[in-house]
Design a protein around this motif. Structure first.
Motif, short mmCIF file in Angstrom:
data_model
loop_
_atom_site.label_atom_id
_atom_site.label_comp_id
_atom_site.label_asym_id
_atom_site.label_seq_id
_atom_site.Cartn_x
_atom_site.Cartn_y
_atom_site.Cartn_z
N PHE A 150 0.82 -1.21 0.00
CA PHE A 150 0.00 0.00 0.00
C PHE A 150 0.86 1.26 0.00
O PHE A 150 0.58 2.22 -0.72
CB PHE A 150 -0.94 -0.02 1.21
N SER A 151 1.91 1.26 0.81
CA SER A 151 2.79 2.43 0.83
C SER A 151 3.53 2.57 -0.49
O SER A 151 3.77 3.69 -0.97
CB SER A 151 3.79 2.33 1.98
N ARG A 152 3.88 1.46 -1.12
CA ARG A 152 4.56 1.53 -2.42
C ARG A 152 3.61 2.05 -3.49
O ARG A 152 4.03 2.77 -4.41
CB ARG A 152 5.09 0.15 -2.80
N PHE A 153 2.34 1.71 -3.38
CA PHE A 153 1.35 2.20 -4.34
C PHE A 153 1.26 3.73 -4.27
O PHE A 153 1.34 4.42 -5.30
CB PHE A 153 0.00 1.57 -4.04
N THR A 154 1.12 4.27 -3.07
CA THR A 154 1.00 5.73 -2.94
C THR A 154 2.32 6.42 -3.27
O THR A 154 2.33 7.49 -3.89
CB THR A 154 0.53 6.10 -1.54
N LEU A 155 3.43 5.82 -2.85
CA LEU A 155 4.73 6.42 -3.16
C LEU A 155 4.95 6.49 -4.67
O LEU A 155 5.45 7.50 -5.19
CB LEU A 155 5.85 5.60 -2.50
N SER A 156 4.57 5.43 -5.38
CA SER A 156 4.75 5.42 -6.84
C SER A 156 3.90 6.51 -7.49
O SER A 156 4.37 7.20 -8.41
CB SER A 156 4.36 4.05 -7.40
N ALA A 157 2.67 6.68 -7.02
CA ALA A 157 1.80 7.70 -7.60
C ALA A 157 2.35 9.10 -7.35
O ALA A 157 2.40 9.94 -8.27
CB ALA A 157 0.40 7.58 -7.01
N ILE A 158 2.79 9.38 -6.11
CA ILE A 158 3.33 10.70 -5.79
C ILE A 158 4.62 10.95 -6.56
O ILE A 158 4.85 12.04 -7.11
CB ILE A 158 3.59 10.83 -4.28
N ALA A 159 5.50 9.93 -6.61
CA ALA A 159 6.79 10.10 -7.29
C ALA A 159 6.60 10.34 -8.78
O ALA A 159 7.27 11.20 -9.38
CB ALA A 159 7.67 8.87 -7.06
N ALA A 160 5.69 9.60 -9.41
CA ALA A 160 5.48 9.74 -10.85
C ALA A 160 4.93 11.13 -11.19
O ALA A 160 5.42 11.80 -12.12
CB ALA A 160 4.53 8.66 -11.35
N THR A 161 3.90 11.56 -10.47
CA THR A 161 3.32 12.87 -10.77
C THR A 161 4.30 14.00 -10.43
O THR A 161 4.34 15.02 -11.13
CB THR A 161 2.00 13.07 -10.00
N SER A 162 5.08 13.82 -9.37
CA SER A 162 6.07 14.85 -9.01
C SER A 162 7.15 14.96 -10.07
O SER A 162 7.58 16.07 -10.43
CB SER A 162 6.70 14.53 -7.65
N MET A 163 7.60 13.83 -10.59
CA MET A 163 8.63 13.84 -11.62
C MET A 163 8.13 14.57 -12.87
O MET A 163 8.85 15.38 -13.47
CB MET A 163 9.05 12.42 -11.98
N LEU A 164 6.89 14.29 -13.26
CA LEU A 164 6.33 14.97 -14.43
C LEU A 164 6.18 16.47 -14.19
O LEU A 164 6.41 17.29 -15.09
CB LEU A 164 4.98 14.35 -14.78
N SER A 165 5.79 16.84 -12.97
CA SER A 165 5.64 18.27 -12.65
C SER A 165 6.99 18.98 -12.69
O SER A 165 7.10 20.08 -13.23
CB SER A 165 5.00 18.43 -11.27
#
Length: 679
Positions: free
Chosen positions: A438-453
């Motif tokens: 679960f933590s990896r799921f949220t971390l992946s979502a935050i990391a991916a959107t942050s990288m694109l931003s």
């Protein structure tokens, strides 16, 4: 060590109890609207304190103040230029700040005067310092509002939701641009964020200050900032007047409760309406007549005086304009934000305990209803703005933090679905509490959107920062060389500052006023960064281009100052040649032969020119003095022009032009000869 005596200080045991330091207040992480179902007794997830959140946010926001582009020409001509006039006595004026129309509030503009006056007192007349000082002030205000919003979400909604939202706001390219923009919509964003922060606490008779504060913040956003931002308060008003929220109301007491709630809200509205008094007072002084600028802008946009007038004159966009624009600024976060209400409804059926709905109490509002009311403003805002024909990116600014909040709620609730599915599959809540899925799921979502931003932020700077770069070079390189050639200053060929790679030294440019220099702008008028970034002594004017609309004129520079209560009486003067139909006024233009310098954009690989827009950069009469690359968006692939990655193959697909400061060889040579100091 042996035979060593030490003195140990002890706290006195006879201190009165009231003098003892109270332990810091602990926030119950299970007291919010959304309830964690796993790891409730384990260590709380890391969330920065308010102080740490301020420091982290300010680091990023101050970077935006220093390096972000000016995205909208309205920011320059309707706000930076009137401020420059109030501060320095000259600047460009649009029809919107003419007393005949008066749809821009000088109360909002004058509010920022202190941010440019203090640097002038401390550092002299260097205007560039004042420009960045104001931007830094905006960064600080945005930081405080965002940090407060984050902490209230942590206390009243959920710790994990707050943590997700914090990183979404921190890295968002939309927040990067909006947080330091000198625009009423950004000002409205600050106060809508504060209002949303205090609105996280449900209305209750036990906390009447909450209603007053939220009402005042929404009113400030609308009256001082942008009137249309008041639409974001509709769910708050409905909740305040119609829902039990934090109160427990037996059926027999409902009428009495409703009367009390309505009276309290009415008193809050009456108090907040007092904000009109200073705003109307300042605007009436500025325009020389009774002026209600917020009403004027509403009247112009919604009730135009005649057919053919109104904001549609300045362009219309298709219904999906904001969706495309928000994808650029928030990438995947937009999809999460839009999905928040449907995801909440699904959670109501599949993960009821997370909403605290194990027992429904008919005498109070459910957590489901409260959270839905906090997610609703974004939907209303997007719907209202999408229905308008005239659309601009800055109109969406007030809801930017709400996009991050809605997206964070969606991410948290979908994480809850994974937890429920995992428990059903394993029949073991204990195993679920130990799983890292679960933590990896949220971390992946935050990391991916942050990288694109972050990629988008770098792209904006790399591809479109040239106008700010070139005017900087104009001030620190081109003009000092001019004064050096006339003997007014001494410019060493090898200065120790350059050798050490340090900040370039500042030179006294006050002699420029004797040269009568003119900087002209043609087709690049909409990218002109404003007079705050042009040294004193340089006059800026427009030349004719293919654009056939109304260009800004100069404020009345020779208007006598007769008022003791207002800064510049030129704001009361009705200028000639202004109209609200976007009709061209040739009196606002000068002939190219009178220009000493010219800002222009040239695409060598894909040249585009016409009789009114020749390629000045290759004209032998003009000399390239300072140039910077500027992306040729028409001839670059979509994906590589909206994002930046450090790959050579990625960069090679883009085409670039030259954004240049050009010098008229004949005029500059003549003026250098006329002003040369005889030793």
């Amino acid at each position: 060590m042996a035979k060593v005596q030490t003195i140990r200080f002890r706290h006195p045991t006879n201190r009165p109890k009231e003098a003892a330091a109270e332990p810091p207040k602990r926030v119950d992480r299970h007291a919010g609207i959304l309830q964690d179902q796993l790891r409730r007794s384990q260590k709380a997830p890391w969330c920065p304190s308010f102080s740490l959140a301020v420091r982290i946010l300010f680091l990023v926001r101050f970077s935006a103040a220093m390096y972000s582009n000016i995205q909208d020409c309205d920011e320059v001509f309707n706000f930076w230029e009137p401020l420059h006039y109030l501060d320095r006595g000259h600047g460009f004026q649009t029809w919107e700040t003419s007393p005949e129309y008066a749809i821009r509030s000088y109360a909002y503009i004058a509010l920022h005067l202190i941010s440019v006056k203090i640097p002038r007192l401390l550092f002299g007349d260097e205007k560039r310092i004042a420009f960045f000082a104001l931007r830094g002030t905006l960064a600080l205000v945005s930081t405080f509002c965002e940090a407060k919003f984050y902490r209230m979400v942590l206390e009243k909604v959920n710790w994990r939701v707050a943590r997700y939202m914090f990183f979404m706001m921190l890295t968002s390219s939309g927040m990067w641009n909006a947080s330091v923009a000198f625009l009423p919509s950004s000002f409205a964003m600050y106060f809508v964020t504060l209002a949303s922060a205090f609105n996280m606490e449900p209305p209750s008779s036990r906390n009447p200050q909450r209603t007053l504060l939220v009402t005042i913040f929404f009113a400030t956003a609308a009256i001082v900032g942008w009137p249309f931002a008041l639409a974001l308060s509709i769910p708050f008003v409905a909740e305040e007047l119609l829902l039990y929220a934090g109160d427990i109301v037996p059926a027999a007491d409902k009428s009495k409760w409703m009367v009390g709630r309505w009276l309290r809200f009415g008193r809050s509205v009456a108090t907040a309406a007092l904000i009109f008094v200073p705003v109307i007072g300042v605007d009436s002084l500025a325009y020389g007549k009774l002026t209600i600028a917020p009403w004027n802008i509403i009247k112009y946009n919604i009730f135009p005086a005649a057919a053919g007038k109104g904001p549609e004159l300045y362009g219309t966009e298709p219904w999906d304009y904001y969706l495309a624009n928000l994808v650029l600024n928030f990438n995947g976060l937009l999809l999460l934000a839009i999905a928040s209400l449907p995801v909440l409804v699904i959670t109501y059926f599949v993960d009821t305990k997370r909403l605290g709905l194990a027992k429904v109490d008919p005498e109070r509002s459910s957590p489901f209803t409260l959270l839905a009311m906090r997610l609703l403003p974004l939907y209303l805002w997007v719907g209202i703005l999408t229905a308008q024909p005239h659309k601009e990116e800055r109109f969406m600014f007030p809801a930017y933090p709400l996009i991050c909040f809605n997206a964070a709620v969606t991410l948290y609730l979908t994480r809850g679905w994974l937890e429920v599915a995992y428990i059903k599959a394993t029949a073991s809540p204990y195993q679920a509490s130990k799983a890292n899925l679960f933590s990896r799921f949220t971390l992946s979502a935050i990391a991916a959107t942050s990288m694109l931003s972050v990629s988008r932020i770098i792209a904006l700077y790399t591809y479109y920062h040239a106008p700010l770069t070139v005017v900087h070079d104009f001030e620190v390189e081109v003009l000092p060389k001019l004064l050096n050639s006339t003997g007014h200053i001494y410019l060493p060929s090898h200065h120790p500052y350059y050798e050490k790679g340090e900040v370039q030294p500042q030179y006294n440019l006050t002699h420029l006023k004797d040269f009568g220099l003119r900087l002209c702008v043609g087709k690049e008028w909409h990218r002109f960064p404003g007079n705050y970034l042009i040294p004193e002594g340089i006059r800026v004017d427009w030349i004719k281009s293919e654009f056939s609309g109304l260009m800004p004129g100069h404020f009345g520079e020779n208007v006598p100052q007769t008022s003791r209560f207002w800064l510049r009486d030129g704001t009361k003067y009705v200028p000639s040649g202004m109209n609200d139909m976007n009709r061209e006024e040739l009196g606002h233009l000068v002939d190219i032969s009178t220009c000493d310098y010219l800002l222009d954009l040239d695409f060598p690989q894909n040249p585009s020119f016409s009789p009114l827009e020749p390629r000045y950069a290759v004209d032998p009469a003009w000399q390239r003095l300072a140039c910077a690359p500027f992306l040729d968006a028409r001839n670059s692939p979509v994906i590589t022009r909206i994002l930046w990655f450090p790959l050579e193959s990625w960069q090679q697909t883009n085409e670039y032009g030259d954004y240049c400061l050009l010098g008229n060889k004949e005029r500059i040579t003549r003026k250098v000869g006329e002003r040369k100091v005889v030793s």
